[in-house]
Scaffold this motif. Structure first.
Motif, mmCIF file in Angstrom:
data_model
loop_
_atom_site.group_PDB
_atom_site.id
_atom_site.type_symbol
_atom_site.label_atom_id
_atom_site.label_comp_id
_atom_site.label_asym_id
_atom_site.label_seq_id
_atom_site.Cartn_x
_atom_site.Cartn_y
_atom_site.Cartn_z
ATOM 1 N N TRP A 100 0.833 -1.202 0.000
ATOM 2 C CA TRP A 100 0.000 0.000 0.000
ATOM 3 C C TRP A 100 0.872 1.258 0.000
ATOM 4 N N ALA A 101 1.899 1.238 0.839
ATOM 5 C CA ALA A 101 2.814 2.379 0.921
ATOM 6 C C ALA A 101 3.537 2.611 -0.406
ATOM 7 N N GLU A 102 3.922 1.506 -1.044
ATOM 8 C CA GLU A 102 4.639 1.615 -2.320
ATOM 9 C C GLU A 102 3.750 2.198 -3.410
ATOM 10 N N LYS A 103 2.463 1.817 -3.415
ATOM 11 C CA LYS A 103 1.550 2.269 -4.460
ATOM 12 C C LYS A 103 1.059 3.689 -4.239
ATOM 13 N N GLU A 104 0.729 4.045 -2.993
ATOM 14 C CA GLU A 104 0.023 5.301 -2.760
ATOM 15 C C GLU A 104 0.657 6.207 -1.707
ATOM 16 N N GLY A 105 1.682 5.732 -1.033
ATOM 17 C CA GLY A 105 2.261 6.524 0.044
ATOM 18 C C GLY A 105 3.000 7.764 -0.452
ATOM 19 N N LYS A 106 2.924 8.830 0.331
ATOM 20 C CA LYS A 106 3.706 10.040 0.060
ATOM 21 C C LYS A 106 5.006 9.943 0.847
ATOM 22 N N VAL A 107 6.127 10.073 0.150
ATOM 23 C CA VAL A 107 7.439 9.827 0.744
ATOM 24 C C VAL A 107 8.055 11.122 1.251
ATOM 25 N N PHE A 108 8.515 11.090 2.498
ATOM 26 C CA PHE A 108 9.253 12.200 3.104
ATOM 27 C C PHE A 108 10.518 11.610 3.737
ATOM 28 N N GLY A 109 11.574 11.453 2.922
ATOM 29 C CA GLY A 109 12.768 10.765 3.406
ATOM 30 C C GLY A 109 12.463 9.295 3.581
ATOM 31 N N ASN A 110 12.704 8.772 4.794
ATOM 32 C CA ASN A 110 12.339 7.380 5.097
ATOM 33 C C ASN A 110 10.881 7.265 5.531
ATOM 34 N N LYS A 111 10.268 8.404 5.877
ATOM 35 C CA LYS A 111 8.879 8.392 6.360
ATOM 36 C C LYS A 111 7.905 8.329 5.190
ATOM 37 N N ILE A 112 6.834 7.561 5.374
ATOM 38 C CA ILE A 112 5.783 7.448 4.360
ATOM 39 C C ILE A 112 4.425 7.705 5.020
ATOM 40 N N VAL A 113 3.612 8.510 4.351
ATOM 41 C CA VAL A 113 2.266 8.816 4.843
ATOM 42 C C VAL A 113 1.254 8.287 3.824
ATOM 43 N N ILE A 114 0.313 7.462 4.301
ATOM 44 C CA ILE A 114 -0.719 6.872 3.446
ATOM 45 C C ILE A 114 -2.068 7.461 3.830
ATOM 46 N N GLU A 115 -2.802 7.938 2.831
ATOM 47 C CA GLU A 115 -4.181 8.351 3.094
ATOM 48 C C GLU A 115 -4.989 7.104 3.437
ATOM 49 N N ASN A 116 -5.595 7.087 4.611
ATOM 50 C CA ASN A 116 -6.268 5.879 5.095
ATOM 51 C C ASN A 116 -7.759 5.913 4.749
ATOM 52 N N TYR A 117 -8.146 5.181 3.707
ATOM 53 C CA TYR A 117 -9.552 5.101 3.330
ATOM 54 C C TYR A 117 -10.135 3.720 3.657
ATOM 55 N N LEU A 118 -9.364 2.878 4.363
ATOM 56 C CA LEU A 118 -9.842 1.541 4.736
ATOM 57 C C LEU A 118 -10.117 1.476 6.228
ATOM 58 N N THR A 119 -11.209 0.817 6.601
ATOM 59 C CA THR A 119 -11.464 0.552 8.017
ATOM 60 C C THR A 119 -10.622 -0.643 8.455
ATOM 61 N N GLN A 120 -10.519 -0.843 9.757
ATOM 62 C CA GLN A 120 -9.788 -2.014 10.245
ATOM 63 C C GLN A 120 -10.472 -3.302 9.798
ATOM 64 N N ASN A 121 -11.784 -3.260 9.654
ATOM 65 C CA ASN A 121 -12.503 -4.442 9.166
ATOM 66 C C ASN A 121 -12.166 -4.706 7.702
ATOM 67 N N ASP A 122 -12.015 -3.630 6.905
ATOM 68 C CA ASP A 122 -11.604 -3.786 5.503
ATOM 69 C C ASP A 122 -10.243 -4.470 5.425
ATOM 70 N N ILE A 123 -9.302 -3.967 6.220
ATOM 71 C CA ILE A 123 -7.945 -4.521 6.212
ATOM 72 C C ILE A 123 -7.977 -5.990 6.640
ATOM 73 N N ALA A 124 -8.800 -6.281 7.641
ATOM 74 C CA ALA A 124 -8.920 -7.664 8.129
ATOM 75 C C ALA A 124 -9.400 -8.593 7.020
ATOM 76 N N GLN A 125 -10.384 -8.135 6.245
ATOM 77 C CA GLN A 125 -10.890 -8.969 5.148
ATOM 78 C C GLN A 125 -9.841 -9.168 4.064
ATOM 79 N N ILE A 126 -9.089 -8.105 3.778
ATOM 80 C CA ILE A 126 -8.079 -8.188 2.720
ATOM 81 C C ILE A 126 -6.991 -9.200 3.071
ATOM 82 N N ILE A 127 -6.562 -9.209 4.353
ATOM 83 C CA ILE A 127 -5.499 -10.135 4.756
ATOM 84 C C ILE A 127 -6.073 -11.433 5.332
ATOM 85 N N CYS A 128 -7.421 -11.564 5.265
ATOM 86 C CA CYS A 128 -8.112 -12.793 5.698
ATOM 87 C C CYS A 128 -7.826 -13.160 7.148
#
Length: 205
Positions: free
Chosen positions: A143-171
């Motif tokens: 996710w970070a590689e595809k959509e993250g904004k890079v600031f040096g080593n730091k990466i910021v991802i706009e979070n549009y997924l709920t924890q339940n969404d993430i749970a379903q994605i990783i099963c």
């Protein structure tokens, strides 16, 4: 992609807001969709009515009847995740005509579908061979590689997924996902909230 975008320009784009549902698998006339802006999730509904996230579609991705076969037994829909999206859709017949007129596009499309299938196989492989913690780390890295904004080593991802969404994605369960995210936050690996995910050092993820 430029040829597909040209077809979209002729037809026009549809805009949708966060939370809107876009039905496509139940249509009598099969269509192909191109996501021009934003992010959506593809949700599959089984015979019991249970919903499972099948895929996350991001800017530039195609979705819909990608196999060029109209599967009437399929029951899927797309739901808008980001604040707003722009989607182009065109008839399967128009897309097939475009492929026939452009052999190079047909070859590119074959490669695209092949890569998508490879990603699905890799996902199944990860489910079988890796634990939930490893799957979560890999998902966040991707996710970070595809959509993250890079600031040096730091990466910021706009979070549009709920924890339940993430749970379903990783099963895994939502409780397990919440526990793992809390552990990562307590260790300083990431900082999580509903709007964004901050990874201070991607090398430590």
């Amino acid at each position: 992609m430029s040829q597909i975008k040209q077809l979209c320009i002729i037809i026009g784009f549809k805009k949708a807001k966060k939370g809107e549902t876009i039905y496509f698998s139940s249509s009598d006339v099969p269509r192909i969709f191109l996501l021009k802006k934003g992010a959506i999730k593809i949700v599959a509904v089984d015979e019991e009515g249970s919903e499972t996230i099948k895929d996350i579609i991001q800017k530039g991705d195609l979705f819909g009847e990608l196999t060029l076969e109209n599967d009437k037994n399929s029951n899927e829909y797309a739901k808008v995740l980001s604040d707003d999206v722009a989607i182009c859709s065109f008839l399967m017949s128009d897309f097939e005509d475009l492929l026939l007129r452009n052999p190079s596009l047909a070859l590119s499309y074959t490669k695209f579908v092949g890569l998508k299938m490879k990603r699905i196989r890799n996902s199944y492989s990860n489910l079988i061979s890796k634990d939930a913690k490893t799957r979560l780390h890999q998902f966040l890295k991707d996710w970070a590689e595809k959509e993250g904004k890079v600031f040096g080593n730091k990466i910021v991802i706009e979070n549009y997924l709920t924890q339940n969404d993430i749970a379903q994605i990783i099963c895994t369960s939502r409780q397990t996902t919440t526990q793992l995210l809390n552990e990562m936050e307590n260790s300083g690996i990431l900082f999580y909230n509903r709007k964004e995910i901050i990874i201070p050092d991607i090398k430590k993820l």
